[in-house]
Write an enzyme that holds these catalytic residues in place. Structure first.
Site, PDB file in Angstrom:
ATOM      1  N   GLY A  79       0.911  -1.083   0.161  1.00 54.60           N
ATOM      2  CA  GLY A  79      -0.003   0.047  -0.025  1.00 54.60           C
ATOM      3  C   GLY A  79       0.938   1.452  -0.022  1.00 54.60           C
ATOM      4  O   GLY A  79       1.971   1.159  -0.418  1.00 54.60           O
ATOM      5  N   ARG A 118     -13.867  12.980  14.195  1.00 55.10           N
ATOM      6  CA  ARG A 118     -14.664  11.897  13.756  1.00 55.10           C
ATOM      7  C   ARG A 118     -15.325  10.971  15.108  1.00 55.10           C
ATOM      8  O   ARG A 118     -16.383  10.705  15.111  1.00 55.10           O
ATOM      9  CB  ARG A 118     -13.771  10.604  13.252  1.00 55.10           C
ATOM     10  CG  ARG A 118     -13.242  11.181  11.866  1.00 55.10           C
ATOM     11  CD  ARG A 118     -12.346  10.490  11.186  1.00 55.10           C
ATOM     12  NE  ARG A 118     -12.228  10.816   9.807  1.00 55.10           N
ATOM     13  CZ  ARG A 118     -11.363  10.141   8.835  1.00 55.10           C
ATOM     14  NH1 ARG A 118     -10.674   9.140   9.181  1.00 55.10           N
ATOM     15  NH2 ARG A 118     -11.287  10.643   7.718  1.00 55.10           N
TER      16      ARG A 118
END
Lengths: 642, 251
Positions: free
Chosen positions: A44, A333
């Protein structure tokens, strides 16, 4: 075996630490670099950028991923953007401000020195990505565009439509491809790491399984880098890709690496709500939507069944704007997620099962026109319509929190090296930079910072003392690790019960979501700790793994990962129970302010919890090590977004 | 909803395969196509049969892992989108659905519905990059790029590398895939130094992998989950002609 945890933070003033560390780190000369083999697991943003950069520097790198191509790593799914302290908008941003926002956003549970370094190199990342051809959004004058993103009061987020992760990953994948063609990086797709090999106390290799042929292989190296992402799939349902797993980091933990803060899991506030038992994953709607969308639920429970367009404005509760007037819909969040859970727990949730809140664009469409909204979020509205069948230009979206990112991970020092010498851990797989809550658009920043600009300086510091110490794969530790892995695979195939993997994984996920999810308490955690071993027993006696090990066998791949989740879940709950305070995403119901916000206990818990595996193959309570956190620059305050 | 399925089963690349009949019962219209296959696999498992192998990962249309041909259409009936974004509400109750792998000579079958698409990686390895060493990059705003140029580059860069273009093409051509990468990088000033060599190397690699040529049937564009326009193939042809001419002049 392990003394006090030394994070090896360089001395000196905060702003000068990284430069002075680089100036004094040991180097490996160009003609010696090709003598070093480095294993990188994961392709990634962190693993791909590390492999490409180390290959370019002249090391011989081997990069492994479970996907069929390194371009498919889950970084690709990040939508919103990447932060960088460029201050292109002239709105008061700076390295210091990005640093202090990240420390505060993480609710004072991350290391100042690491976070400052991250903010410092953030600007280099944007330069690097632009040079690689990443098509970031631009203004009409040709300069790079920015937007403000969850929890920030400046516009420091760079983006490529709603596909920022994809474009950054492709930039990094292309750099990796260039090194593969040059022969400096050897790529092993569809190859899963199943064990870490430790020789004389140093990480010197891995055991892998080729997912196509089933072949078990041994690879030796001078250093091992894990970039294997997060463990959100322990919850079964999450926004992670189906294949994301904890296996590499968990098996490294079982070989002596410390696992830090495993209970810190981020629940993302803007996901498409759960719609039925068959569901295999949850889909994130980028939080950038909160820039223009307004979050609300009906004021009265009785209105929840009504069509949203029939509920007049004065009967709606824009609860984020009401509770947090200065941040409103852009509150961080963890706070937004918990607020959604609260209104749904009060019975004011909307949609099937009452587990959803509205995210409404009507005002933004009125103000900016549908065309502008389409330009900003068109692809997200399309995704939403495909999944739910609803047109969000006409009716408000329904959203609900879902597991998204894990701040916990293997413990690393300032050099990104774990307590096992030679084992380096980068990206989401380590624990270092986000504390108890990650800010939006910071995951991409951390992955690339680690891979392009930090590991290439800190890894040589280790390698310089390791010349000629790479063992052969005939070493007894390799043979032992290989035979252990073969035995484990045979055991999975021998169970031959009746239950499906998914049914057991779903049971574990449901249990964790209830007891170790958005809010936790000691009673629930103890219940989970009592229940998890039962679920695990059930797995080892009654699951059915068909086929054999010498073949392409997707059920076997998943069985190994679920087996690790079943052990790891216990570690998560143990950590959540031991952290007897609330901080960031870790909300212990026993510890809250009168307004219901997280109440930290800095005296006892301004510290990293790093767990050491005990039990010699059996599962025994892990041993706790602490790394105290010192806040010398940003003063400890209670987060306030009011 | 209930469905009759005819699904391609093939144990490995060496053996031959065939369509096998299955049934999917009591499926909610809100189930995704891949979740429907998960349910079928659960049934197979309960009966002691081997589950159907198929690829998927992100299940939100961006990673490019999933690759199925449904009733002859790459990625199924709901374009634009990858097969993981197809929902059962798009099918008729009682319908017979034929599920096959992507059929491309250069994508050999691994097992059942799983194919090997490493040929696409090799095309990128041949030159689908800008050589930019970490540490050497100039300040990001030092080269302004007109918004329309970067927007067009982004259109091309959106390719998810699934290979549906080749699966849909009667010639099994990977021109749309290659064109997207060549165009993305050729449209940006950063891609300019390697512009000539890049397109030549990538096209040669594409041919060497055994992909066919483009005969303008536009099936690729019709099934592309990322809505890559076939006009990029024209751009690829221009880039290739330009590069060939330059290369021959240099010789």
């Amino acid at each position: 075996m392990i003394g006090t945890l030394d994070p090896k933070i360089p001395s000196g003033a905060l702003a000068g630490k990284w430069n002075s560390h680089k100036d004094h780190a040991r180097l490996v000369s160009p003609n010696n670099r090709r003598k070093f083999e480095i294993i990188i697991v994961g392709s990634g943003l962190a693993g791909g950028s590390a492999a490409a950069t180390l290959g370019e520097l002249g090391y011989r790198a081997k990069c492994f991923c479970y996907q069929d191509s390194p371009r498919r790593a889950h970084s690709i799914a990040a939508q919103g953007g990447i932060n960088a302290a460029k201050n292109y908008q002239n709105d008061g941003d700076s390295v210091y401000r990005l640093f202090s926002d990240t420390i505060k956003g993480g609710d004072f549970r991350s290391r100042e020195a690491n976070v400052y370094r991250l903010a410092e190199v953030s600007a280099n990342i944007i330069d690097q990505c632009v040079a690689q051809g990443v098509p970031f959004a631009r203004e009409y004058g040709g300069l790079l565009a920015n937007r403000s993103f969850g929890g920030a009061q400046v516009s420091r987020t760079f983006y490529a439509r709603g596909q920022t992760g994809q474009q950054l990953l492709l930039g990094c994948y292309q750099a990796l491809c260039r090194q593969i063609a040059a022969g400096t990086v050897q790529m092993f797709p569809q190859t899963e790491m199943l064990d870490l090999v430790v020789v004389d106390g140093h990480a010197k290799g891995i055991i892998t399984r080729n997912l196509v042929s089933g072949k078990i292989d041994k690879y030796a190296a001078d250093a091992v880098v894990l970039a294997t992402g997060g463990y959100g799939n322990v919850f079964y349902l999450s926004t992670n890709a189906r294949g994301c797993n904890v296996t590499a980091t968990y098996r490294a933990y079982k070989k002596g690496a410390l696992f830090a803060n495993p209970c810190f899991t981020q629940i993302h506030p803007t996901c498409i709500p759960h719609s039925g038992e068959y569901q295999s994953k949850l889909t994130l709607m980028s939080e950038s939507l909160r820039n223009d969308g307004r979050v609300w639920v009906p004021k009265r429970k009785e209105d929840c069944g009504k069509s949203p367009n029939q509920i007049p404005d004065n009967e709606r509760d824009y609860y984020l704007e009401r509770k947090y007037p200065s941040y409103g819909n852009l509150s961080p969040r963890d706070i937004s997620s918990r607020a959604a859970k609260e209104v749904c727990d009060e019975g004011r949730g909307v949609g099937p099962g009452g587990r959803g809140v509205y995210l409404d664009f009507a005002d933004a469409i009125k103000r900016l026109g549908e065309q502008t909204i389409r330009e900003r979020y068109g692809n997200l509205f399309e995704i939403y319509e495909k999944i739910t069948g609803d047109n969000a230009y006409k009716v408000p979206m329904r959203i609900y929190p879902a597991v998204h990112y894990t701040m916990g991970g293997l413990w690393v020092d300032y050099n990104l090296m774990s307590n096992v010498p030679g084992l380096h851990v980068i990206g989401e797989a380590n624990f270092a930079d986000h504390g108890a809550n990650r800010l939006g658009a910071s995951a991409l920043m951390q992955g690339l910072a680690d891979g392009y600009f930090i590991l290439p300086y800190t890894l040589p510091n280790y390698l310089a003392s390791q010349m000629g110490k790479r063992p052969s794969i005939d070493h007894s530790q390799f043979k032992k690790a290989e035979s252990d892995i073969r035995a484990k695979i045979d055991n999975l195939l021998k169970i031959n019960g009746k239950l499906s993997l998914d049914s057991i994984h779903r049971e574990l996920g449901g249990l964790l979501w209830e007891k170790c999810g958005m809010s936790r308490n000691a009673t629930g955690l103890r219940e989970a700790l009592a229940k998890i071993p039962e679920v695990r027993e059930n797995f080892w006696h009654n699951v059915r793994v068909p086929g054999d090990g010498e073949d392409f066998n997707q059920a076997l791949e998943r069985a190994g990962r679920v087996a690790d989740f079943l052990e790891f879940a216990e570690l998560m709950c143990t950590d959540a129970l031991a952290r007897n305070e609330s901080c960031g995403a870790h909300f212990r119901q026993e510890h809250q302010t009168p307004e219901g916000e997280a109440l930290r206990d800095d005296e006892n818990f301004a510290t990293v919890f790093a767990w050491e595996f005990q039990g010699n193959g059996q599962i025994a309570p892990p041993k706790l090590h602490r790394e105290p956190l010192h806040f010398e620059t940003v003063h400890l305050t209670q987060r306030s977004y009011k | 909803m209930n469905f009759r399925l005819k699904i391609w089963r093939q144990p490995n690349a060496k053996s031959s395969g065939k369509l096998v009949d299955y049934e999917a019962k009591d499926i909610s219209p809100n189930t995704s196509f891949l979740e429907m296959l998960d349910i079928v696999n659960e049934d197979l498992l309960a009966r002691g049969e081997e589950p159907i192998a198929f690829d998927s990962d992100c299940r939100e249309g961006i990673c490019g892992t999933c690759a199925l041909t449904i009733n002859g259409e790459a990625h199924g009936p709901d374009h634009p989108g990858a097969v993981c974004e197809v929902y059962m509400r798009k099918f008729r109750d009682g319908e017979t659905i034929i599920v096959e792998p992507f059929r491309v000579r250069s994508f050999p079958v691994v097992k059942d519905l799983v194919v090997d698409r490493s040929a696409l990686d090799r095309i990128v390895q041949a030159g689908g990059f800008i050589s930019a060493r970490a540490g050497s990059a100039p300040e990001a705003n030092s080269i302004p790029i007109p918004k329309p140029d970067v927007d067009l580059a982004m259109e091309a860069a959106a390719c998810i590398g699934c290979g549906a273009c080749a699966a849909a093409c009667p010639n099994a051509s990977a021109m749309l895939f290659t064109a997207a990468k060549v165009s993305h990088l050729a449209l940006l000033p950063q891609g300019n130094p390697e512009r000539t060599s890049r397109v030549l190397k990538m096209v040669h690699a594409m041919d060497a992998e055994g992909f066919g040529n483009c005969t303008n049937t536009y099936e690729c564009e019709a099934v592309c989950p990322a809505e890559i326009s076939a006009s990029f193939i024209a751009k690829l042809n221009r880039e290739y002609a330009r590069a060939s001419l330059r290369a021959s002049v240099r010789e």
